[in-house]
Design an enzyme around this catalytic site. Structure first.
Site, PDB file in Angstrom:
ATOM      1  N   TYR A   1       0.882  -1.173   0.000  1.00  0.00           N
ATOM      2  CA  TYR A   1       0.000   0.000   0.000  1.00  0.00           C
ATOM      3  C   TYR A   1       0.917   1.218   0.000  1.00  0.00           C
ATOM      4  O   TYR A   1       1.708   1.390   0.937  1.00  0.00           O
ATOM      5  CB  TYR A   1      -0.885   0.032   1.252  1.00  0.00           C
ATOM      6  CG  TYR A   1      -1.999  -0.997   1.265  1.00  0.00           C
ATOM      7  CD1 TYR A   1      -1.770  -2.303   1.694  1.00  0.00           C
ATOM      8  CD2 TYR A   1      -3.290  -0.653   0.861  1.00  0.00           C
ATOM      9  CE1 TYR A   1      -2.792  -3.242   1.715  1.00  0.00           C
ATOM     10  CE2 TYR A   1      -4.324  -1.589   0.891  1.00  0.00           C
ATOM     11  CZ  TYR A   1      -4.067  -2.881   1.307  1.00  0.00           C
ATOM     12  OH  TYR A   1      -5.084  -3.809   1.324  1.00  0.00           O
TER      13      TYR A   1
ATOM     14  N   PRO B   1     -12.277   0.603  -0.958  1.00  0.00           N
ATOM     15  CA  PRO B   1     -11.562  -0.683  -0.935  1.00  0.00           C
ATOM     16  C   PRO B   1     -10.238  -0.699  -0.154  1.00  0.00           C
ATOM     17  O   PRO B   1      -9.689  -1.777   0.076  1.00  0.00           O
ATOM     18  CB  PRO B   1     -11.321  -0.992  -2.419  1.00  0.00           C
ATOM     19  CG  PRO B   1     -11.495   0.297  -3.128  1.00  0.00           C
ATOM     20  CD  PRO B   1     -12.400   1.146  -2.319  1.00  0.00           C
TER      21      PRO B   1
ATOM     22  N   LYS C   1     -12.239  -4.491   3.015  1.00  0.00           N
ATOM     23  CA  LYS C   1     -13.276  -4.931   3.951  1.00  0.00           C
ATOM     24  C   LYS C   1     -14.620  -5.308   3.306  1.00  0.00           C
ATOM     25  O   LYS C   1     -15.443  -5.973   3.933  1.00  0.00           O
ATOM     26  CB  LYS C   1     -13.547  -3.816   4.981  1.00  0.00           C
ATOM     27  CG  LYS C   1     -12.410  -3.595   5.943  1.00  0.00           C
ATOM     28  CD  LYS C   1     -12.354  -4.690   6.997  1.00  0.00           C
ATOM     29  CE  LYS C   1     -11.017  -4.826   7.637  1.00  0.00           C
ATOM     30  NZ  LYS C   1     -10.271  -6.027   7.298  1.00  0.00           N
TER      31      LYS C   1
ATOM     32  N   TYR D   1      -6.969  -4.959  10.077  1.00  0.00           N
ATOM     33  CA  TYR D   1      -6.766  -5.515   8.733  1.00  0.00           C
ATOM     34  C   TYR D   1      -7.145  -6.994   8.698  1.00  0.00           C
ATOM     35  O   TYR D   1      -7.813  -7.443   7.767  1.00  0.00           O
ATOM     36  CB  TYR D   1      -5.315  -5.314   8.286  1.00  0.00           C
ATOM     37  CG  TYR D   1      -5.119  -5.547   6.815  1.00  0.00           C
ATOM     38  CD1 TYR D   1      -5.331  -4.522   5.903  1.00  0.00           C
ATOM     39  CD2 TYR D   1      -4.743  -6.800   6.319  1.00  0.00           C
ATOM     40  CE1 TYR D   1      -5.180  -4.730   4.528  1.00  0.00           C
ATOM     41  CE2 TYR D   1      -4.586  -7.021   4.961  1.00  0.00           C
ATOM     42  CZ  TYR D   1      -4.803  -5.975   4.071  1.00  0.00           C
ATOM     43  OH  TYR D   1      -4.654  -6.197   2.716  1.00  0.00           O
TER      44      TYR D   1
HETATM   45  P1  RFL Z   1     -22.432  -7.661  -5.571  1.00  0.00           P
HETATM   46  O1  RFL Z   1     -21.152  -8.363  -5.800  1.00  0.00           O
HETATM   47  O2  RFL Z   1     -22.605  -6.305  -6.157  1.00  0.00           O
HETATM   48  O3  RFL Z   1     -23.584  -8.617  -6.092  1.00  0.00           O
HETATM   49  C1  RFL Z   1     -24.933  -8.191  -6.198  1.00  0.00           C
HETATM   50  C2  RFL Z   1     -25.630  -9.040  -7.238  1.00  0.00           C
HETATM   51  O4  RFL Z   1     -26.992  -8.620  -7.352  1.00  0.00           O
HETATM   52  C3  RFL Z   1     -27.342  -8.531  -8.723  1.00  0.00           C
HETATM   53  N1  RFL Z   1     -28.459  -7.581  -8.889  1.00  0.00           N
HETATM   54  C4  RFL Z   1     -29.751  -7.963  -9.055  1.00  0.00           C
HETATM   55  N2  RFL Z   1     -30.301  -9.170  -9.107  1.00  0.00           N
HETATM   56  C5  RFL Z   1     -31.641  -9.229  -9.289  1.00  0.00           C
HETATM   57  N3  RFL Z   1     -32.426  -8.115  -9.418  1.00  0.00           N
HETATM   58  C6  RFL Z   1     -31.899  -6.885  -9.373  1.00  0.00           C
HETATM   59  N4  RFL Z   1     -32.663  -5.795  -9.501  1.00  0.00           N
HETATM   60  C7  RFL Z   1     -30.491  -6.775  -9.161  1.00  0.00           C
HETATM   61  N5  RFL Z   1     -29.647  -5.731  -9.067  1.00  0.00           N
HETATM   62  C8  RFL Z   1     -28.426  -6.231  -8.886  1.00  0.00           C
HETATM   63  C9  RFL Z   1     -26.064  -8.077  -9.401  1.00  0.00           C
HETATM   64  O5  RFL Z   1     -26.063  -8.393 -10.802  1.00  0.00           O
HETATM   65  C10 RFL Z   1     -25.012  -8.857  -8.622  1.00  0.00           C
HETATM   66  O6  RFL Z   1     -24.739 -10.125  -9.200  1.00  0.00           O
HETATM   67  O7  RFL Z   1     -22.755  -7.519  -4.018  1.00  0.00           O
HETATM   68  P2  RFL Z   1     -22.447  -8.545  -2.809  1.00  0.00           P
HETATM   69  O8  RFL Z   1     -22.833  -9.945  -3.193  1.00  0.00           O
HETATM   70  O9  RFL Z   1     -23.028  -7.931  -1.593  1.00  0.00           O
HETATM   71  O10 RFL Z   1     -20.849  -8.577  -2.688  1.00  0.00           O
HETATM   72  C11 RFL Z   1     -20.126  -7.462  -2.240  1.00  0.00           C
HETATM   73  C12 RFL Z   1     -18.739  -7.427  -2.869  1.00  0.00           C
HETATM   74  O11 RFL Z   1     -18.867  -7.580  -4.263  1.00  0.00           O
HETATM   75  C13 RFL Z   1     -17.992  -6.125  -2.548  1.00  0.00           C
HETATM   76  O12 RFL Z   1     -18.181  -5.742  -1.212  1.00  0.00           O
HETATM   77  C14 RFL Z   1     -16.467  -6.245  -2.787  1.00  0.00           C
HETATM   78  O13 RFL Z   1     -16.192  -6.504  -4.130  1.00  0.00           O
HETATM   79  C15 RFL Z   1     -15.751  -4.959  -2.351  1.00  0.00           C
HETATM   80  N6  RFL Z   1     -14.310  -4.980  -2.659  1.00  0.00           N
HETATM   81  C16 RFL Z   1     -13.436  -5.645  -1.823  1.00  0.00           C
HETATM   82  N7  RFL Z   1     -13.888  -6.308  -0.742  1.00  0.00           N
HETATM   83  C17 RFL Z   1     -13.023  -7.021   0.046  1.00  0.00           C
HETATM   84  O14 RFL Z   1     -13.465  -7.602   1.048  1.00  0.00           O
HETATM   85  N8  RFL Z   1     -11.679  -7.120  -0.235  1.00  0.00           N
HETATM   86  C18 RFL Z   1     -11.141  -6.494  -1.311  1.00  0.00           C
HETATM   87  O15 RFL Z   1      -9.956  -6.651  -1.553  1.00  0.00           O
HETATM   88  C19 RFL Z   1     -12.025  -5.689  -2.133  1.00  0.00           C
HETATM   89  N9  RFL Z   1     -11.552  -5.050  -3.203  1.00  0.00           N
HETATM   90  C20 RFL Z   1     -13.823  -4.324  -3.775  1.00  0.00           C
HETATM   91  C21 RFL Z   1     -12.417  -4.384  -4.022  1.00  0.00           C
HETATM   92  C22 RFL Z   1     -14.662  -3.641  -4.649  1.00  0.00           C
HETATM   93  C23 RFL Z   1     -14.131  -3.007  -5.744  1.00  0.00           C
HETATM   94  N10 RFL Z   1     -15.036  -2.338  -6.598  1.00  0.00           N
HETATM   95  C24 RFL Z   1     -15.036  -2.430  -7.995  1.00  0.00           C
HETATM   96  C25 RFL Z   1     -16.202  -1.685  -6.051  1.00  0.00           C
HETATM   97  C26 RFL Z   1     -11.865  -3.747  -5.108  1.00  0.00           C
HETATM   98  C27 RFL Z   1     -12.707  -3.031  -5.962  1.00  0.00           C
HETATM   99  C28 RFL Z   1     -12.043  -2.325  -7.112  1.00  0.00           C
HETATM  100  C1  PHB Z   2      -7.380  -6.530  -4.617  1.00  0.00           C
HETATM  101  O1  PHB Z   2      -6.519  -7.407  -4.740  1.00  0.00           O
HETATM  102  O2  PHB Z   2      -8.255  -6.348  -5.473  1.00  0.00           O
HETATM  103  C2  PHB Z   2      -7.379  -5.682  -3.415  1.00  0.00           C
HETATM  104  C3  PHB Z   2      -6.511  -5.973  -2.384  1.00  0.00           C
HETATM  105  C4  PHB Z   2      -6.485  -5.165  -1.250  1.00  0.00           C
HETATM  106  C5  PHB Z   2      -7.339  -4.087  -1.148  1.00  0.00           C
HETATM  107  C6  PHB Z   2      -8.228  -3.810  -2.180  1.00  0.00           C
HETATM  108  C7  PHB Z   2      -8.247  -4.602  -3.324  1.00  0.00           C
HETATM  109  O3  PHB Z   2      -7.290  -3.290  -0.060  1.00  0.00           O
END
Ligand code: RFL
Ligand code: PHB
Length: 398
Positions: A205, A297, A301, A389
């Site tokens: 980081y 992100p 978490k 973390y």
């Molecule tokens: P999701 O993954 O958004 O899934 C929701 C699903 O609902 C569908 N949907 C519908 N279905 C039916 N009817 C509707 N009207 C609907 N509207 C939507 C969608 O198509 C989808 O399939 O939510 P969920 O399941 O709660 O999961 C949450 C996680 O995806 C999210 O918290 C993480 O990705 C966040 N995040 C990270 N979390 C971590 O714990 N560790 C990480 O390293 C981390 N890195 C990140 C991340 C999120 C990122 N972005 C792009 C926001 C890195 C990034 C860049």
């Molecule tokens: C990732 O690998 O996508 C990632 C890892 C750590 C973070 C956020 C995203 O804090």
């Protein structure tokens, strides 16, 4: 003509929250149908989280889908913080009495959950159009959707809103019944996925005067990198060469020299926000994961919080059906929100510490560096970072 189905829990959304809930309920003998707006391929195409806390690993094991994670995931016992051109390691394991994290992509978690659901023959409706929820202020809620031109109704006891930040469930709650807390950060993360070996065996980081950077990974041969960029930037403006050049400028000399670059296989910009909905339950509707809260992100978490919501929700529904107790259902929102706010605080703090904020001057950079210097040289400072973390235990503070 409308076709009517009946189940105990109707789950809206087949992201990690919905799929994990489906699996935990199946293990507990509770029936569920999942309704998802997109196709399975689309869901798997979203490149997101990479770091799993111990609590999440345990839940995936409990759901019976931890096998591939243990075989292919990378256990990390620390990570580096980079500032003033120098890297300093946070020894997660040493500082937390043996805890560690797992680097295993959200795509793989989702794939494992999808495969397990399919193998168990559990019902998931993909590409459902016009999903709508009804009567959730009563004990007879229902979900409707259109599939192949036909309208379907699912009548159920509970609706689990696992449909992410842009879903239909939270949006269906009357405005007067919900409070939304939101902070939008004045920058985004430009992410690149590439089939190149990671620059370092652990995550880095980086706080640099040019902005934040993160070096992450998915395997020994696949890297994930992020750069802080202005919200006005567009992905098309960033060639691969421009990305690698900027990343090098934000890293220390050794990392910059050993960075292996290659063609990007995915490139996208994600905005950063902190967002919490209170409460997370409205009658028979329960929100879980990104449908209820978003964290920036930094600190990884989001997915982990989604997993713990789902654990509380699965326990609540299981208690309801198996023990005829409403206690879990009634406490669901309060139980989740304590954890949600604690993780939101950490993610906000870590974001504030590591990024350049528009309008801030050199003094702010110096103050961030002084705080980082304190954190890495104070055992209690480092321990606080490490403890947050790796994630708080499931019943922390209860
Ligand atoms: P999701 O993954 O958004 O899934 C929701 C699903 O609902 C569908 N949907 C519908 N279905 C039916 N009817 C509707 N009207 C609907 N509207 C939507 C969608 O198509 C989808 O399939 O939510 P969920 O399941 O709660 O999961 C949450 C996680 O995806 C999210 O918290 C993480 O990705 C966040 N995040 C990270 N979390 C971590 O714990 N560790 C990480 O390293 C981390 N890195 C990140 C991340 C999120 C990122 N972005 C792009 C926001 C890195 C990034 C860049
Ligand atoms: C990732 O690998 O996508 C990632 C890892 C750590 C973070 C956020 C995203 O804090």
């Amino acid at each position: 003509m409308t076709t009517t189905h009946r189940t105990q829990v109707c789950i809206v959304g087949a992201g990690p929250s919905g799929l994990l809930l489906g699996q935990l309920l199946h293990k507990a003998g509770v029936e569920a149908i999942i309704v998802e707006r997109q196709s399975p391929e689309y869901v798997l195409g979203r490149i997101r989280a990479g770091v799993l806390e111990q609590v999440t690993m345990d839940l995936l094991d409990e759901a019976g889908v931890g096998q591939r994670m243990h075989a292919e995931g990378l256990v990390h016992t620390g990570f580096d913080m980079l500032f003033k051109g120098q890297r300093h390691r946070i020894d997660l394991k040493g500082l937390t009495g043996g805890k560690q994290v797992m680097v295993y992509g959200q795509t793989e978690v989702t794939r494992d959950l999808m495969n397990a659901r399919q193998a168990a023959g559990l019902p998931t409706v993909y590409e459902a159009e016009d999903v709508a929820i009804h009567n959730f202020d009563s004990a007879q809620p229902s979900v409707t959707y259109v599939k192949d031109g036909q309208t379907h109704t699912i009548s159920c006891d509970f609706i689990a809103g696992c449909d992410g930040f842009h879903g239909v469930c939270r949006a269906s709650v009357p405005k007067g019944a919900i409070t939304e807390f939101e902070k939008v950060y004045p920058f985004g993360w430009l992410g690149v996925l590439s089939d190149t070996p990671p620059v370092h065996h652990e995550l880095i980081y980086a706080n640099s005067p040019r902005g934040f950077a993160l070096c992450s990974q998915r395997s020994h041969t696949r890297s994930r990198y992020y750069l802080q960029v202005p919200l006005t930037d567009k992905v098309e403006q960033w060639s691969d060469d421009a990305f690698w050049a900027e990343l090098r400028l934000r890293l220390d000399r050794e990392a910059a020299a050993s960075l292996v670059t290659g063609a990007s296989i995915e490139k996208s910009i994600a905005p950063l926000r902190s967002f919490v909905t209170e409460p997370m339950r409205f009658g028979s509707l329960f929100l879980a994961g990104d449908a209820a809260h978003i964290v920036p992100p930094t600190g990884a978490k989001g997915l982990n919080l989604a997993a713990t919501d789902v654990k509380y929700l699965a326990s609540a529904f299981t208690e309801f059906y198996k023990e005829r107790s409403r206690a879990g259902v009634d406490h669901y929102s309060d139980r989740c929100l304590r954890r949600v706010w604690r993780a939101s605080r950490f993610s906000w703090w870590f974001t504030s510490l590591m990024h350049r904020f528009p309008g801030n001057g050199e003094i702010d950079q110096k103050l961030q560096e002084a705080e980082l210097d304190y954190l890495i040289h104070s055992e209690s400072g480092s321990r606080s970072v490490a403890e947050n973390y790796v994630g708080l235990p499931l019943n922390f503070g209860e």
